[in-house]
Design a protein around this motif. Structure first.
Motif, PDB file in Angstrom:
ATOM      1  N   ASN A 195     -66.993  19.509  92.498  1.00  0.00           N
ATOM      2  CA  ASN A 195     -67.856  20.684  92.405  1.00  0.00           C
ATOM      3  C   ASN A 195     -67.707  21.296  91.016  1.00  0.00           C
ATOM      4  N   GLY A 220     -66.070  24.548  91.332  1.00  0.00           N
ATOM      5  CA  GLY A 220     -64.944  24.617  92.252  1.00  0.00           C
ATOM      6  C   GLY A 220     -63.609  24.501  91.550  1.00  0.00           C
ATOM      7  N   ASP A 273     -63.128  24.987  97.188  1.00  0.00           N
ATOM      8  CA  ASP A 273     -64.348  24.171  97.057  1.00  0.00           C
ATOM      9  C   ASP A 273     -64.268  23.194  95.885  1.00  0.00           C
TER      10      ASP A 273
END
Length: 361
Positions: free
Chosen positions: A185, A188, A193
């Motif tokens: 991500n 992230g 995440d």
């Protein structure tokens, strides 16, 4: 004085032979030790041990077998003449648990946990109902699979774990092998995440897939060889075991796309019904669960009333803990390990405390 030189000439070859034998023995020992060391490093994804093969009974042999009905949930249990459970079939569910050869499942890269089990979890062609043991479809199915060592739900699940070998079909498509959770991500971070969700089985395969309702999904190249938690369950039960699949969470005759959709669907039997997502709705007891059940969790407050994680219950490990397997971002794929929380349903750990419901598909 002539005897000593002769003695030395006889002794030297003997000493030479002893030295050679000693060197060979040492070489053999170190070769053996190196082999043992290398074998210890090798990832033992799955090991099958052929013992206690269904109490030496043949599939479909009714001699000495007895059926009984059990409640909560309603199910039919098949026992042998000694009372040993041979199989369990739950009303409304296609998942059947059969007793078979003992197997050991491990994941050395992430945990010392070892699950030794005689449970083989398979899908029946129809949902179970009382009296189904007398139907032709069941008799044929049971004869084929009772005592069979053909890959089952557990075997499928461990074919996507850490360092699992690649398997290809006749068309050259890699349908099994070490799976990641999803691509990194961009926004992230570790524990927040780190990897993107929404990778399904067709992303892992890298091939388009047309669902039964006509919807066609295209894989994303960045998600190749990836599957999130619900994508993992859909890969194992759907793509591999052939349970019908839906392209999304819309009601229909197939497994929904997300953990929340699966938990709230009318499919199978809710052995622990969902009562709510708050901490107060943690089940007071999980004694009713059995190997092969889908387990559902509430991990992230940001998803509000949605359940946001799912996995497959395996049974107890060699230390007596109740273990499940799921795909998660911290381990970057399917795991029974400790990254992102120990994979236990008992006690008060991360996953035990966030368990909210259990379904027998």
């Amino acid at each position: 004085m002539t005897a000593k030189p002769k003695s030395r000439r006889r002794t030297r070859p003997v000493l030479h032979a002893v030295t050679v034998l000693a060197l060979l023995a040492a070489s053999a020992y170190f070769t053996y030790a190196l082999r043992v060391q290398e074998q210890a490093k090798a990832p033992s994804v799955q090991m099958v041990q052929d013992k206690n093969v269904t109490a030496a009974l043949k599939g479909g042999d009714a001699g000495g077998q007895k059926w009984e009905r059990v409640q909560s949930p309603n199910r039919s249990v098949l026992r042998d003449a000694t009372g040993q459970v041979l199989a369990t079939f739950t009303d409304g569910a296609r998942t059947a648990t059969l007793t078979g050869p003992s197997r050991t499942f491990t994941e050395p890269a992430n945990t010392t946990t070892r699950v030794v089990t005689e449970n083989w979890v398979r899908l029946m062609p129809e949902p179970w109902k009382q009296g189904a043991e007398s139907t032709p479809w069941f008799k044929e199915w049971f004869k084929k699979y009772f005592g069979s060592q053909e890959d089952d739900i557990f075997a499928f699940a461990f074919q996507y774990g850490d360092q699992a070998p690649v398997k290809k079909d006749a068309q050259g498509v890699s349908y099994a092998g070490d799976a990641s959770f999803g691509p990194l991500n961009p926004t992230g971070s570790e524990g927040n995440d780190l990897r993107l969700e929404q990778s399904d089985f067709y992303d892992y395969l890298g091939t388009p897939y047309t669902f039964r309702n006509g919807v066609k999904k295209q894989p994303q190249s960045a998600r190749y060889r990836s599957m999130d938690c619900s994508g993992f369950v859909r890969t194992v039960f759907g793509y591999r075991a052939r349970y019908p699949l839906m392209p999304d969470d819309a009601p229909g005759p197939g497994l929904p796309r997300t953990a929340n959709g699966m938990a709230r669907s009318s499919l199978g039997t809710d052995v622990i019904p969902l009562k709510g997502v708050g901490a107060q709705f943690r089940p007071a007891s999980i004694d009713v669960i059995q190997p092969g059940d889908l387990v559902f969790f509430k991990l992230d407050a940001r998803t509000k009333d949605r359940l946001d994680h799912t996995g497959i219950y395996l049974g107890t490990d060699t230390d007596g803990h109740q273990i499940f397997i799921s795909s998660r971002e911290e381990a970057n794929g399917p795991t029974i390990g400790d990254k992102g929380g120990t994979s236990r349903l008992d006690g008060n750990g991360y996953y035990a405390a966030t368990l909210r419901s259990v379904k027998r598909l």
